[in-house]
Design an enzyme around this catalytic site. Structure first.
Site, PDB file in Angstrom:
ATOM      1  CB  ALA A 107      37.915  26.086  44.121  1.00  0.00           C
ATOM      2  CG  ASN A 137      33.098  31.638  45.057  1.00  0.00           C
ATOM      3  OD1 ASN A 137      33.907  30.894  44.896  1.00  0.00           O
ATOM      4  ND2 ASN A 137      32.803  32.613  44.160  1.00  0.00           N
TER       5      ASN A 137
HETATM    6  N1  HPA Z   1      35.393  32.773  39.865  1.00  0.00           N
HETATM    7  C1  HPA Z   1      36.685  32.410  39.344  1.00  0.00           C
HETATM    8  N2  HPA Z   1      37.284  31.369  40.000  1.00  0.00           N
HETATM    9  C2  HPA Z   1      36.961  30.854  41.161  1.00  0.00           C
HETATM   10  C3  HPA Z   1      35.905  31.279  41.691  1.00  0.00           C
HETATM   11  C4  HPA Z   1      35.217  32.445  41.141  1.00  0.00           C
HETATM   12  O1  HPA Z   1      34.003  32.867  41.629  1.00  0.00           O
HETATM   13  N3  HPA Z   1      35.560  30.757  42.979  1.00  0.00           N
HETATM   14  C5  HPA Z   1      36.698  29.840  42.931  1.00  0.00           C
HETATM   15  N4  HPA Z   1      37.513  29.974  41.849  1.00  0.00           N
END
Ligand code: HPA
Length: 281
Positions: free
Chosen positions: A113, A241
């Protein structure tokens, strides 16, 4: 006990539990663990039962090794990983990837992710990792070189190339398969930070200037040891995100998990179709 002997002990144990000899390893990131249910004739081994295996402390990382078949291909799937921000050493973080290599995997699919740094990457997008920037401050191949980890002739060297760390061959296959399924798979550069705090908006602006497209807290160390062993790597990021400051919204771990569930169908059909292609050739 040295790290190679520990990895050998883990491999011996796994081989006693499962007869399948996996040629392909898959590491599932946050929110993507559900993919392990695709494994047929599955032998499920909790990490806790495998000698020397590190345990994840993060919600959403379940901690199971699943061996079996996907689309007829013998695979070993890591459902959950450990991260350096949990306090684990580089040897611990990369232990599962080392075990996959010694189990017989000559190819590795790593998933994670990530936060999207580019404003045009919507949350829920799957991205192909074209390259990485390791900003964690640590290199996974640190310490005495262990040539016995070589999985192909010529691998296992002290210094090793990272020019094609993310296999051009496998990237082409992934692009073509996504296109066949009616999806575009944008390529991007993954920048890895130590975490566990998310980044500040100023850091994200700096990372954009450095040429990064998505940011996360994993993957690069596994890819470094995979390349040390001579494995061919495919990397996929799920943008869960927008990174800090891109939209002004606050980032929550829950949304990271939730997006994973929402793209499960797309992620699953891409991977299931890709696996026989990745394993061939
Ligand atoms: N930053 C770092 N790691 C992550 C993020 C992020 O915005 N979203 C998912 N893993």
């Amino acid at each position: 006990m040295d790290i190679f002997s520990k990895a050998e002990a883990a491999v011996t144990y796994v081989r006693q539990r499962a007869r399948v000899v996996p040629g392909l390893g898959i590491i599932l990131g946050s929110g993507l663990g559900g993919f392990a249910s695709q494994v047929q004739d599955a032998v499920v081994i909790p990490y806790a039962e495998i000698p020397h295996f590190p345990q994840s402390t993060v919600v959403g990382h379940s901690g199971k090794l699943v061996l079996g078949l996907i689309a007829g291909v013998p695979v070993a799937v890591m459902q959950g990983r450990v991260h350096a921000y949990e306090g684990y050493s580089m040897d611990q973080v990369t232990f599962p990837a080392r075990v996959l290599g010694l189990l017989g995997c000559s190819r590795l699919i790593v998933t994670n992710a990530a936060g999207g740094i580019r404003a045009d990457i919507a949350p829920g997008s799957l991205m192909l990792i074209s390259d990485h920037i390791n900003l964690t401050g640590q290199n996974a191949a640190l310490g005495p070189n262990e040539e016995r980890f070589a999985c192909i002739p010529g691998a296992g060297q002290r210094f090793f190339d990272m020019t094609t760390a993310y296999s051009p061959r496998l990237r082409k296959l992934a692009q073509a398969e996504a296109a066949r399924q009616g999806n575009t798979l944008i390529e991007g550069v993954y920048i890895a930070v130590l975490g566990p705090s998310y980044e500040t908006p100023a850091e994200i602006r700096a990372f954009r200037t450095l040429g990064a497209d998505m940011v996360g807290m994993s993957t690069v160390h596994e890819v470094i040891v995979a390349r040390h062993m001579g494995l061919e790597v495919l990397g996929l990021s799920l943008v869960t995100n927008l990174a800090a400051g891109v939209s002004g919204e606050v980032i929550h771990h829950e949304e990271v998990m939730d997006i994973g569930r929402r793209v499960e169908v797309q992620f699953t059909s891409l991977l299931v179709a890709l696996i026989p292609q990745v394993a061939a050739g």
